[in-house]
Design an enzyme around this catalytic site. Structure first.
Site, PDB file in Angstrom:
ATOM      1  N   SER A   9       0.826  -1.205   0.000  1.00 28.00           N
ATOM      2  CA  SER A   9       0.000   0.000   0.000  1.00 28.00           C
ATOM      3  C   SER A   9       0.866   1.262   0.000  1.00 28.00           C
ATOM      4  O   SER A   9       1.514   1.593   0.992  1.00 28.00           O
ATOM      5  CB  SER A   9      -0.917   0.006   1.224  1.00 28.00           C
ATOM      6  OG  SER A   9      -1.543   1.262   1.306  1.00 28.00           O
ATOM      7  N   HIS A  34      -0.807  -1.507  -4.199  1.00 30.93           N
ATOM      8  CA  HIS A  34      -2.152  -1.130  -3.733  1.00 30.93           C
ATOM      9  C   HIS A  34      -2.238   0.398  -3.701  1.00 30.93           C
ATOM     10  O   HIS A  34      -1.402   1.072  -3.094  1.00 30.93           O
ATOM     11  CB  HIS A  34      -2.354  -1.729  -2.342  1.00 30.93           C
ATOM     12  CG  HIS A  34      -3.701  -1.534  -1.739  1.00 30.93           C
ATOM     13  ND1 HIS A  34      -4.779  -2.360  -2.007  1.00 30.93           N
ATOM     14  CD2 HIS A  34      -4.157  -0.629  -0.839  1.00 30.93           C
ATOM     15  CE1 HIS A  34      -5.832  -1.963  -1.303  1.00 30.93           C
ATOM     16  NE2 HIS A  34      -5.481  -0.909  -0.592  1.00 30.93           N
ATOM     17  N   ASP A  36      -4.569   3.527  -2.786  1.00 35.29           N
ATOM     18  CA  ASP A  36      -5.735   3.919  -1.982  1.00 35.29           C
ATOM     19  C   ASP A  36      -6.279   5.273  -2.418  1.00 35.29           C
ATOM     20  O   ASP A  36      -5.629   6.297  -2.241  1.00 35.29           O
ATOM     21  CB  ASP A  36      -5.324   4.018  -0.508  1.00 35.29           C
ATOM     22  CG  ASP A  36      -5.152   2.653   0.119  1.00 35.29           C
ATOM     23  OD1 ASP A  36      -6.121   1.881   0.131  1.00 35.29           O
ATOM     24  OD2 ASP A  36      -4.034   2.358   0.588  1.00 35.29           O
ATOM     25  N   MET A  38      -8.953   8.175  -1.884  1.00 32.39           N
ATOM     26  CA  MET A  38      -9.893   8.735  -0.887  1.00 32.39           C
ATOM     27  C   MET A  38     -10.402  10.071  -1.411  1.00 32.39           C
ATOM     28  O   MET A  38      -9.618  10.870  -1.936  1.00 32.39           O
ATOM     29  CB  MET A  38      -9.174   8.947   0.447  1.00 32.39           C
ATOM     30  CG  MET A  38      -8.519   7.700   0.999  1.00 32.39           C
ATOM     31  SD  MET A  38      -7.863   7.981   2.651  1.00 32.39           S
ATOM     32  CE  MET A  38      -6.975   6.440   2.911  1.00 32.39           C
ATOM     33  N   HIS A  67      -8.004   0.678  -4.705  1.00 31.12           N
ATOM     34  CA  HIS A  67      -9.009   0.595  -3.635  1.00 31.12           C
ATOM     35  C   HIS A  67      -9.746   1.928  -3.586  1.00 31.12           C
ATOM     36  O   HIS A  67      -9.203   2.924  -3.101  1.00 31.12           O
ATOM     37  CB  HIS A  67      -8.268   0.286  -2.320  1.00 31.12           C
ATOM     38  CG  HIS A  67      -9.150   0.196  -1.113  1.00 31.12           C
ATOM     39  ND1 HIS A  67      -8.646   0.144   0.159  1.00 31.12           N
ATOM     40  CD2 HIS A  67     -10.497   0.141  -0.980  1.00 31.12           C
ATOM     41  CE1 HIS A  67      -9.646   0.070   1.031  1.00 31.12           C
ATOM     42  NE2 HIS A  67     -10.772   0.070   0.362  1.00 31.12           N
ATOM     43  N   MET A  69     -12.039   4.317  -2.072  1.00 33.90           N
ATOM     44  CA  MET A  69     -12.788   4.740  -0.880  1.00 33.90           C
ATOM     45  C   MET A  69     -13.461   6.053  -1.245  1.00 33.90           C
ATOM     46  O   MET A  69     -13.064   7.131  -0.793  1.00 33.90           O
ATOM     47  CB  MET A  69     -11.837   4.881   0.308  1.00 33.90           C
ATOM     48  CG  MET A  69     -11.379   3.530   0.842  1.00 33.90           C
ATOM     49  SD  MET A  69      -9.964   3.664   1.933  1.00 33.90           S
ATOM     50  CE  MET A  69      -8.647   3.654   0.737  1.00 33.90           C
ATOM     51  N   MET A 138     -12.048  -5.321   5.197  1.00 37.33           N
ATOM     52  CA  MET A 138     -11.230  -4.297   5.874  1.00 37.33           C
ATOM     53  C   MET A 138     -10.995  -4.724   7.321  1.00 37.33           C
ATOM     54  O   MET A 138     -11.945  -5.077   8.025  1.00 37.33           O
ATOM     55  CB  MET A 138     -11.933  -2.934   5.860  1.00 37.33           C
ATOM     56  CG  MET A 138     -12.034  -2.249   4.516  1.00 37.33           C
ATOM     57  SD  MET A 138     -10.481  -1.747   3.773  1.00 37.33           S
ATOM     58  CE  MET A 138      -9.736  -0.700   5.014  1.00 37.33           C
ATOM     59  N   GLY A 143      -9.563   4.874   5.848  1.00 38.56           N
ATOM     60  CA  GLY A 143      -9.293   6.311   5.989  1.00 38.56           C
ATOM     61  C   GLY A 143      -7.866   6.648   6.354  1.00 38.56           C
ATOM     62  O   GLY A 143      -7.372   7.697   5.960  1.00 38.56           O
ATOM     63  N   GLY A 145      -3.715   4.975   7.293  1.00 37.05           N
ATOM     64  CA  GLY A 145      -2.768   3.879   7.490  1.00 37.05           C
ATOM     65  C   GLY A 145      -2.326   3.856   8.942  1.00 37.05           C
ATOM     66  O   GLY A 145      -2.664   4.754   9.725  1.00 37.05           O
ATOM     67  N   GLY A 146      -1.601   2.824   9.293  1.00 29.89           N
ATOM     68  CA  GLY A 146      -0.966   2.779  10.614  1.00 29.89           C
ATOM     69  C   GLY A 146      -1.872   2.434  11.782  1.00 29.89           C
ATOM     70  O   GLY A 146      -1.485   2.608  12.937  1.00 29.89           O
ATOM     71  N   ASP A 177      -6.965  -5.800   4.559  1.00 27.98           N
ATOM     72  CA  ASP A 177      -6.306  -4.497   4.445  1.00 27.98           C
ATOM     73  C   ASP A 177      -6.448  -3.759   5.763  1.00 27.98           C
ATOM     74  O   ASP A 177      -7.574  -3.485   6.209  1.00 27.98           O
ATOM     75  CB  ASP A 177      -6.981  -3.714   3.300  1.00 27.98           C
ATOM     76  CG  ASP A 177      -6.351  -2.366   3.027  1.00 27.98           C
ATOM     77  OD1 ASP A 177      -5.291  -2.064   3.592  1.00 27.98           O
ATOM     78  OD2 ASP A 177      -6.945  -1.617   2.214  1.00 27.98           O
ATOM     79  N   GLY A 178      -5.292  -3.429   6.373  1.00 29.19           N
ATOM     80  CA  GLY A 178      -5.289  -2.644   7.602  1.00 29.19           C
ATOM     81  C   GLY A 178      -4.619  -3.385   8.740  1.00 29.19           C
ATOM     82  O   GLY A 178      -5.065  -4.462   9.144  1.00 29.19           O
ATOM     83  N   GLY A 179      -3.501  -2.821   9.205  1.00 27.69           N
ATOM     84  CA  GLY A 179      -2.807  -3.381  10.369  1.00 27.69           C
ATOM     85  C   GLY A 179      -2.145  -4.727  10.099  1.00 27.69           C
ATOM     86  O   GLY A 179      -1.950  -5.513  11.024  1.00 27.69           O
ATOM     87  N   GLY A 199       0.875  -1.651   4.344  1.00 23.51           N
ATOM     88  CA  GLY A 199       1.483  -0.333   4.165  1.00 23.51           C
ATOM     89  C   GLY A 199       2.614  -0.180   5.155  1.00 23.51           C
ATOM     90  O   GLY A 199       3.793  -0.447   4.855  1.00 23.51           O
TER      91      GLY A 199
HETATM   92  C1  DX5 Z   1      -6.702   2.359   4.864  1.00 28.58           C
HETATM   93  C2  DX5 Z   1      -6.142   1.839   3.567  1.00 28.58           C
HETATM   94  C3  DX5 Z   1      -5.031   0.882   3.711  1.00 28.58           C
HETATM   95  C4  DX5 Z   1      -3.829   1.400   4.441  1.00 28.58           C
HETATM   96  C5  DX5 Z   1      -3.245   0.235   5.174  1.00 28.58           C
HETATM   97  O1  DX5 Z   1      -7.870   3.025   4.632  1.00 28.58           O
HETATM   98  O2  DX5 Z   1      -7.156   1.194   2.821  1.00 28.58           O
HETATM   99  O3  DX5 Z   1      -4.653   0.316   2.438  1.00 28.58           O
HETATM  100  O4  DX5 Z   1      -2.850   1.939   3.621  1.00 28.58           O
HETATM  101  O5  DX5 Z   1      -2.196   0.707   5.909  1.00 28.58           O
HETATM  102  P1  DX5 Z   1      -1.509  -0.106   7.073  1.00 28.58           P
HETATM  103  O6  DX5 Z   1      -0.941  -1.360   6.447  1.00 28.58           O
HETATM  104  O7  DX5 Z   1      -0.496   0.841   7.559  1.00 28.58           O
HETATM  105  O8  DX5 Z   1      -2.567  -0.421   8.086  1.00 28.58           O
HETATM  106 ZN    ZN Z   2      -6.521   0.067   1.004  1.00 30.09          ZN
END
Ligand code: DX5
Ligand code: ZN
Length: 219
Positions: A9, A34, A36, A38, A67, A69, A138, A143, A145-146, A177-179, A199
């Site tokens: 990501s 990936h 993202d 937004m 992706h 969003m 998800m 919204g 990362g991290g 996706d996420g964490g 990410g």
């Molecule tokens: C969040 C994104 C993710 C994000 C994941 O809304 O869709 O793709 O970048 O980031 P990490 O891997 O840091 O949780």
């Molecule tokens: Zn994503």
């Protein structure tokens, strides 16, 4: 078990240097990129759109996993398809004709994917599976990362894998996706996911290649 695919990501990368960051992903062995998107409505932040993807397309041959969003995905599908997306992922909670969007993505020759937010029951995607190549569960609120992986999503992944396998959708890819890091990635894989988006877990790792190998399960 399906082979694990790692999708890097870019949100966690140095956004002023996509060329350098993508080449770092390639050297580390990431399979997909990936991207993202937004729009400031579906989620708070605004990131980047199809005109940026067009330049990303020029610097890599890796599959581009977009992706969306965004509140109104229908208005964006053609732009991202023309810009070189390979996989286009829309949210089931967005506005408009979800089935129509998935059909359009496939009619443009792209892989279609449907994403669901943590609070959305997994059963909501079942009727759409004939139109989906992939479902994105998800594992954080979209919204940012991290954030930390929400472990309560594991039963959703398991239920989806079982439903897909028992209803003629064995080929369905399940993405998370996420964490995602080595530990949470293993839990997600064990539950039935085969595509891991990461990410922070890749870009902020001291050794991206080692982190990527750990996600894939190659030590
Ligand atoms: C969040 C994104 C993710 C994000 C994941 O809304 O869709 O793709 O970048 O980031 P990490 O891997 O840091 O949780
Ligand atoms: Zn994503």
């Amino acid at each position: 078990m399906k082979e694990t695919i790692v999708s890097a990501s870019l949100l966690a990368s140095n956004l002023a240097d996509f060329t350098g960051e993508i080449s770092r992903c390639e050297r580390a062995g990431a399979d997909w990129i990936h991207f993202d998107v937004m729009d400031g409505h579906f989620v708070e932040q605004i990131t980047y759109g199809a005109p940026v993807l067009k330049f990303v397309r020029k610097v890599t041959e890796k599959p581009l996993d977009v992706h969306l969003m965004v509140e109104n995905p229908q208005s964006q599908i053609k732009f991202f398809s023309d810009a070189g997306a390979d996989i286009i992922d829309i949210h089931i909670e967005s506005k408009g004709d979800i089935a129509g969007c998935l059909r359009e993505i496939r009619s443009l020759g792209k892989k279609s994917a449907l994403a669901l937010k943590p609070d959305t029951p997994v059963e909501r995607v079942y009727d759409y599976l004939p139109l989906c190549d992939m479902v994105l569960v998800m594992t954080v609120e979209p919204g940012y990362g991290g954030q930390g992986f929400i472990y309560e999503m594991l039963p959703k992944i398991k239920a989806l894998r079982n439903y897909a396998d028992n209803n003629g959708f064995e080929k369905l890819d399940i993405q998370v996706d996420g964490g995602i890091n080595e530990k949470t990635g293993d839990s997600a894989k064990y539950a039935g996911a085969n595509i891991l988006v990461a990410g922070t877990g890749l870009f902020k790792a001291p050794d991206m290649k080692a982190a990527c190998n750990a996600l894939k399960g190659n030590q």
